[in-house]
Enzyme design. Structure first.
Site, PDB file in Angstrom:
ATOM      1  N   GLU A  69       9.310  -6.640   2.255  1.00  0.00           N
ATOM      2  CA  GLU A  69      10.227  -7.739   1.913  1.00  0.00           C
ATOM      3  C   GLU A  69      10.272  -7.874   0.390  1.00  0.00           C
ATOM      4  OE1 GLU A  69       8.962 -11.531   3.434  1.00  0.00           O
ATOM      5  OE2 GLU A  69      10.897 -12.474   3.072  1.00  0.00           O
ATOM      6  N   ARG A  97      -4.363  -7.536   5.610  1.00  0.00           N
ATOM      7  CA  ARG A  97      -4.439  -8.707   6.496  1.00  0.00           C
ATOM      8  C   ARG A  97      -4.493  -8.327   7.970  1.00  0.00           C
ATOM      9  NH1 ARG A  97       0.430 -11.892   4.477  1.00  0.00           N
ATOM     10  NH2 ARG A  97       0.631 -10.406   2.775  1.00  0.00           N
TER      11      ARG A  97
HETATM   12  O1  LIG Z   1       7.182  -6.491   8.019  1.00  0.00           O
HETATM   13  P1  LIG Z   1       6.977  -6.177   6.559  1.00  0.00           P
HETATM   14  O2  LIG Z   1       8.186  -6.454   5.728  1.00  0.00           O
HETATM   15  O3  LIG Z   1       6.453  -4.795   6.356  1.00  0.00           O
HETATM   16  O4  LIG Z   1       5.904  -7.197   5.980  1.00  0.00           O
HETATM   17  C1  LIG Z   1       4.731  -7.542   6.668  1.00  0.00           C
HETATM   18  C2  LIG Z   1       3.522  -6.994   5.984  1.00  0.00           C
HETATM   19  O5  LIG Z   1       3.403  -7.581   4.670  1.00  0.00           O
HETATM   20  C3  LIG Z   1       2.081  -8.071   4.502  1.00  0.00           C
HETATM   21  O6  LIG Z   1       1.236  -7.118   3.981  1.00  0.00           O
HETATM   22  P2  LIG Z   1       1.205  -6.718   2.433  1.00  0.00           P
HETATM   23  O7  LIG Z   1       1.887  -5.405   2.277  1.00  0.00           O
HETATM   24  O8  LIG Z   1       1.699  -7.866   1.608  1.00  0.00           O
HETATM   25  O9  LIG Z   1      -0.316  -6.411   2.152  1.00  0.00           O
HETATM   26  P3  LIG Z   1      -1.709  -7.174   2.410  1.00  0.00           P
HETATM   27  O10 LIG Z   1      -1.938  -7.186   3.904  1.00  0.00           O
HETATM   28  O11 LIG Z   1      -2.677  -6.259   1.707  1.00  0.00           O
HETATM   29  O12 LIG Z   1      -1.635  -8.559   1.828  1.00  0.00           O
HETATM   30  C4  LIG Z   1       1.654  -8.446   5.900  1.00  0.00           C
HETATM   31  O13 LIG Z   1       0.247  -8.489   6.032  1.00  0.00           O
HETATM   32  C5  LIG Z   1       2.264  -7.358   6.756  1.00  0.00           C
HETATM   33  O14 LIG Z   1       1.425  -6.221   6.856  1.00  0.00           O
HETATM   34  N1  LIG Z   2       7.005 -14.117   3.888  1.00  0.00           N
HETATM   35  C1  LIG Z   2       5.806 -13.523   3.977  1.00  0.00           C
HETATM   36  N2  LIG Z   2       4.688 -14.260   4.046  1.00  0.00           N
HETATM   37  C2  LIG Z   2       3.476 -13.665   4.127  1.00  0.00           C
HETATM   38  N3  LIG Z   2       3.316 -12.338   4.162  1.00  0.00           N
HETATM   39  C3  LIG Z   2       4.415 -11.575   4.090  1.00  0.00           C
HETATM   40  N4  LIG Z   2       4.587 -10.234   4.132  1.00  0.00           N
HETATM   41  C4  LIG Z   2       5.895  -9.979   4.044  1.00  0.00           C
HETATM   42  N5  LIG Z   2       6.607 -11.095   3.968  1.00  0.00           N
HETATM   43  C5  LIG Z   2       5.696 -12.116   4.002  1.00  0.00           C
END
Ligand SMILES: O=P(O)(O)OC[C@H]1O[C@H](OP(=O)(O)OP(=O)(O)O)[C@H](O)[C@@H]1O
Ligand SMILES: Nc1ncnc2[nH]cnc12
Length: 176
Positions: free
Chosen positions: A101, A64
């Site tokens: 998370e 993302r």
């Molecule tokens: O602060 P944090 O606890 O690290 O969480 C935030 C991260 O989690 C999500 O990515 P995710 O790993 O779900 O992967 P994606 O972007 O491929 O959906 C989001 O896009 C952030 O990069």
């Molecule tokens: N609560 C949340 N919503 C969307 N993306 C996330 N990545 C980690 N925590 C998230």
């Protein structure tokens, strides 16, 4: 004079309860991506928020983060470095494992993506526990570059992720 109502980015973030695990309220950015005016407003606000920073290059984590980093880099007229999930990058890599998370993950970046002394802005859609962007910071530090800030569309402040990014400035458009 325009009759268009001002865009509130908050209106384009959908809360999805108990995704991907019970107890997590997932901040879904897909409504924002579907609206060209809201997406453009988001990138304009991001550019405005970092207008006082020295930035040579943007770094962003898969997946993302790429959605916001690429248009912002184009708007600022600078390059972007993809930080990817394991096994995706073909050249010599730095690697770092971290907690999410809702799970654990590893990220990788090319060792020559960022040069010594460059000013780097890290961009992601959301700051939760901070594990993802902390991993980015640790790898960018290995390149001996300067992190000028960490920019997010959404900051889940109640999770205290900004502490993991100390001393780097955390900049966000929407705080919950
Ligand atoms: O602060 P944090 O606890 O690290 O969480 C935030 C991260 O989690 C999500 O990515 P995710 O790993 O779900 O992967 P994606 O972007 O491929 O959906 C989001 O896009 C952030 O990069
Ligand atoms: N609560 C949340 N919503 C969307 N993306 C996330 N990545 C980690 N925590 C998230």
């Amino acid at each position: 004079m325009s009759n268009d109502a001002p865009i509130n980015l908050n209106d384009f973030i959908r809360d999805v309860q108990d995704f991907p695990k019970p107890g997590i309220t997932f901040k879904d950015i897909t409504p924002l991506l579907l609206s060209s005016p809201a997406f453009e407003e988001c990138i304009n606000q991001m550019a405005e928020k970092v207008s006082d920073l020295e930035i040579d290059v943007i770094a962003a984590a898969e997946a993302r983060g790429f959605l916001f980093a690429a248009p912002l880099a184009l708007k600022l007229g600078i390059g972007m470095v993809p930080i990817r999930k394991p096994g995706k990058l073909p050249h010599d890599k730095h690697s770092y494992s971290y907690e999410l998370e809702y799970g654990t993950d590893t990220l990788e970046m090319h060792v020559d993506g960022i040069s010594k002394g460059q000013n780097v802005l890290i961009v992601d859609d959301l700051l939760a526990t901070g594990g993802t962007v902390e991993a980015c910071c640790r790898m960018i530090e290995k390149c001996e570059a300067n992190i000028t800030g960490c920019l997010f569309l959404i900051h889940l402040a109640f999770l205290d992720g900004a502490k993991k990014l100390d001393p780097y400035p955390v900049i966000s458009l929407l705080d919950y």
